[in-house]
Enzyme design. Structure first.
Site, short mmCIF file in Angstrom:
data_model
loop_
_atom_site.label_atom_id
_atom_site.label_comp_id
_atom_site.label_asym_id
_atom_site.label_seq_id
_atom_site.Cartn_x
_atom_site.Cartn_y
_atom_site.Cartn_z
N LYS A 147 0.86 -1.19 0.00
CA LYS A 147 0.00 0.00 0.00
C LYS A 147 0.89 1.23 0.00
CE LYS A 147 -4.44 0.95 0.10
NZ LYS A 147 -5.52 0.13 -0.49
P1 NAD Z 1 -13.20 7.94 -2.64
O1 NAD Z 1 -12.30 9.02 -2.21
O2 NAD Z 1 -13.66 7.90 -4.06
O3 NAD Z 1 -14.55 7.94 -1.74
C1 NAD Z 1 -14.53 8.05 -0.35
C2 NAD Z 1 -15.87 8.64 0.03
O4 NAD Z 1 -15.99 8.64 1.45
C3 NAD Z 1 -16.04 10.10 -0.41
O5 NAD Z 1 -17.34 10.28 -0.92
C4 NAD Z 1 -15.87 10.88 0.87
O6 NAD Z 1 -16.57 12.10 0.84
C5 NAD Z 1 -16.50 9.90 1.84
N1 NAD Z 1 -16.16 10.15 3.24
C6 NAD Z 1 -14.99 10.56 3.77
N2 NAD Z 1 -15.13 10.74 5.09
C7 NAD Z 1 -16.40 10.42 5.40
C8 NAD Z 1 -17.16 10.41 6.59
N3 NAD Z 1 -16.62 10.76 7.73
N4 NAD Z 1 -18.46 10.03 6.53
C9 NAD Z 1 -19.01 9.67 5.36
N5 NAD Z 1 -18.35 9.66 4.20
C10 NAD Z 1 -17.07 10.04 4.22
O7 NAD Z 1 -12.49 6.59 -2.21
P2 NAD Z 1 -12.79 5.11 -2.70
O8 NAD Z 1 -11.80 4.73 -3.70
O9 NAD Z 1 -14.24 4.97 -3.01
O10 NAD Z 1 -12.46 4.30 -1.36
C11 NAD Z 1 -13.39 4.18 -0.30
C12 NAD Z 1 -12.96 3.04 0.59
O11 NAD Z 1 -12.90 1.83 -0.16
C13 NAD Z 1 -11.58 3.19 1.23
O12 NAD Z 1 -11.61 2.58 2.50
C14 NAD Z 1 -10.69 2.40 0.30
O13 NAD Z 1 -9.51 1.95 0.92
C15 NAD Z 1 -11.61 1.24 -0.03
N6 NAD Z 1 -11.28 0.54 -1.26
C16 NAD Z 1 -11.21 1.19 -2.45
C17 NAD Z 1 -10.90 0.47 -3.60
C18 NAD Z 1 -10.90 1.12 -4.96
O14 NAD Z 1 -10.77 0.40 -5.95
N7 NAD Z 1 -11.07 2.43 -5.07
C19 NAD Z 1 -10.66 -0.89 -3.52
C20 NAD Z 1 -10.75 -1.53 -2.28
C21 NAD Z 1 -11.07 -0.81 -1.16
#
Ligand code: NAD
Length: 455
Positions: A147
């Protein structure tokens, strides 16, 4: 236990010329805390690293893993910390910290996303790297776990600033990367554009190398289906579980916490299945409508710079109250530690599909188990992104492209296989899916490490 109480994606210091250094952002957050500024939900007092270590230990106990072997997986194999000094639009040089942490490579090249977020620290990246080791093993794809992250306030920075950070980070970590060594991907606040900058910067030193990272734009040998893959993977997991739980999509309601990449895609694909979204949130706030919120319309509204709590098709609610919205499926898709001892009891769902990494603390997990909530854990539920990244890498190595249907079909096969393998193990051992998934993942990594002669 370490103290971690603020999610802090709410913009701080948005004034023109505001100091955007990590120190200044921290200070602004502390000030906001003192003033009692409203916060969109709170994160737990446990760190992501404590969460991952807890689940690892629990499974290692069940497997009877000896202490010496355990130690190998407790610590990452390699950690790189770099300084990223960048002149921002305020005319000042700001110094950010960047990390690339490679946890274990017994099963293949290291693989894992890079996040840009002011709260990124070495422990968080360690936790996320080890989660990737177990995740790629559970999914059965030939990768290890890694990561990366940079502690910059990405939501306050302009595109040229983000570009300079991305390129500078790549320049400093490229020596430990490579298509057969370590392949980054997007995560929180990074996207296809960030990957394009990574690939371009790496290419300046090594020649055109599309397989250096995944999650790239389609125009630069990205894979069809990658952007939606993590959300889609969550939906595949729900679909696999639903018949066993007596749930029909047309009668299923769901809530999404964190309407970003993962959350909004999961919502849109759940809706295509016939399910109804009744609540959603992001860093700006939360909304609820028991009659249904159109997932596509909400996504379009946010894309046009609308603020989620101002969406007309629903009522704004307190972010903490989102957890108490009655629904069949709750999808946490924001940050780690958002479901904790202090709020798990409020949850009204039957199923939780963890789109986010480590959204649930061990204490909350126990509460949810006692309440009979069926938890499909992050280590299997959100593997869709890395599975599709694997497809992108395979296509890049062959300079060949599959169409979206082929990608989605292959993704479905792998996600279904992972679900069946873990749920069979869970039934055999009478364990929740989370513990069973760690058993499956750890066993595979230990076997690979033993066969190679590492341990
Ligand atoms: P992103 O930045 O696109 O979305 C994150 C969202 O969470 C945003 O809408 C943000 O406004 C919201 N957020 C932040 N703080 C918040 C809070 N306190 N309350 C409510 N909403 C809140 O990120 P992403 O890529 O969608 O990733 C989201 C999660 O999924 C992370 O934990 C990431 O590690 C995990 N993840 C992502 C992927 C991927 O392919 N993008 C893969 C596996 C896991």
């Amino acid at each position: 236990m370490a103290s971690k109480t603020e999610t802090a994606t709410e913009p701080v210091g948005e004034r023109e010329g505001a100091d955007k250094s990590p120190q200044a952002v921290e200070e602004a957050k502390r000030e906001a805390d003192v003033q009692g500024a409203p916060k969109p939900g709170q994160r737990a007092e446990v760190t992501n690293l404590e969460i991952v270590h807890h689940y690892f230990n629990q499974a290692a106990d069940l497997l009877g893993l000896p202490d010496d072997v355990r130690t190998v997986f407790w610590e990452p194999y390699r950690e790189v910390t770099v300084q990223i000094p960048i002149k921002l639009s305020d005319g000042k040089v700001h110094v950010f910290s960047g990390y690339r942490i490679q946890h274990n490579g017994a099963r293949g090249p290291y693989k894992g996303g890079v996040r840009f977020h002011p709260e990124v620290d070495v422990d968080e990246v360690r936790a996320l790297a080890s989660l990737m080791t177990w995740k790629t093993a559970v999914a059965g794809i030939p990768y290890g776990g890694a990561k990366g992250g940079v502690n910059c306030p990405a939501d306050q920075l302009e595109q040229p600033e983000l570009q300079r950070i991305a390129r500078s980070f790549m320049d400093r970590i490229e020596k430990v990367l490579g298509p057969t060594r370590d392949i980054p991907a997007p995560d929180v606040n990074t996207n296809a554009q960030t990957m394009a900058w990574f690939m371009d910067e790496y290419g300046k030193l090594h020649g055109h190398t599309p397989a250096i990272c995944t999650g790239k734009p389609i125009a630069l040998e990205g894979s069809y289906g990658r952007e939606a893959a993590t959300g889609r993977g969550c939906v595949y997991m729900f679909r696999e579980a639903a018949p066993h739980l007596g749930m029909a999509p047309a009668e299923t309601t769901f809530v999404v916490q964190g309407y970003g990449n993962v959350g909004s895609w999961a919502a849109r694909i759940m809706q295509q299945l016939g399910c109804t979204m009744v609540g959603a949130s992001d860093a700006k706030g939360a909304i609820r409508n028991d009659g249904g919120i159109d997932a596509d319309a909400l996504e379009e509204f946010i894309k046009q710079d609308g603020k989620l709590p101002e969406y007309e098709g629903a009522d704004a609610i307190e972010p903490d109250d989102l957890l108490a919205v009655p629904c069949d499926v709750f999808i946490p898709a924001a940050l780690g530690g958002m479901i904790h001892e202090g709020n798990a009891d409020r949850m009204q769902c039957k199923v939780m599909v963890e789109g986010a990494n480590s959204p649930t603390t061990p204490a909350a997990d126990r509460i949810l188990n006692e309440k009979g909530v069926y938890v499909i854990p992050d280590v299997m539920a959100n593997a869709g992104g890395v599975v599709c990244s694997y497809f992108e890498w395979v296509q890049n190595l062959q300079h060949f492209r599959w169409d979206e249907r082929e990608v989605n079909d292959k993704l479905g096969n792998i996600m279904r296989r992972a679900y069946r393998e873990v749920s069979t193990r869970a039934k055999q051992e009478r364990l929740p899916l989370r513990e069973a998934s760690y058993l499956v993942g750890i066993e595979r990594v230990v076997e690979a490490a033993r066969t190679r002669g590492y341990i």
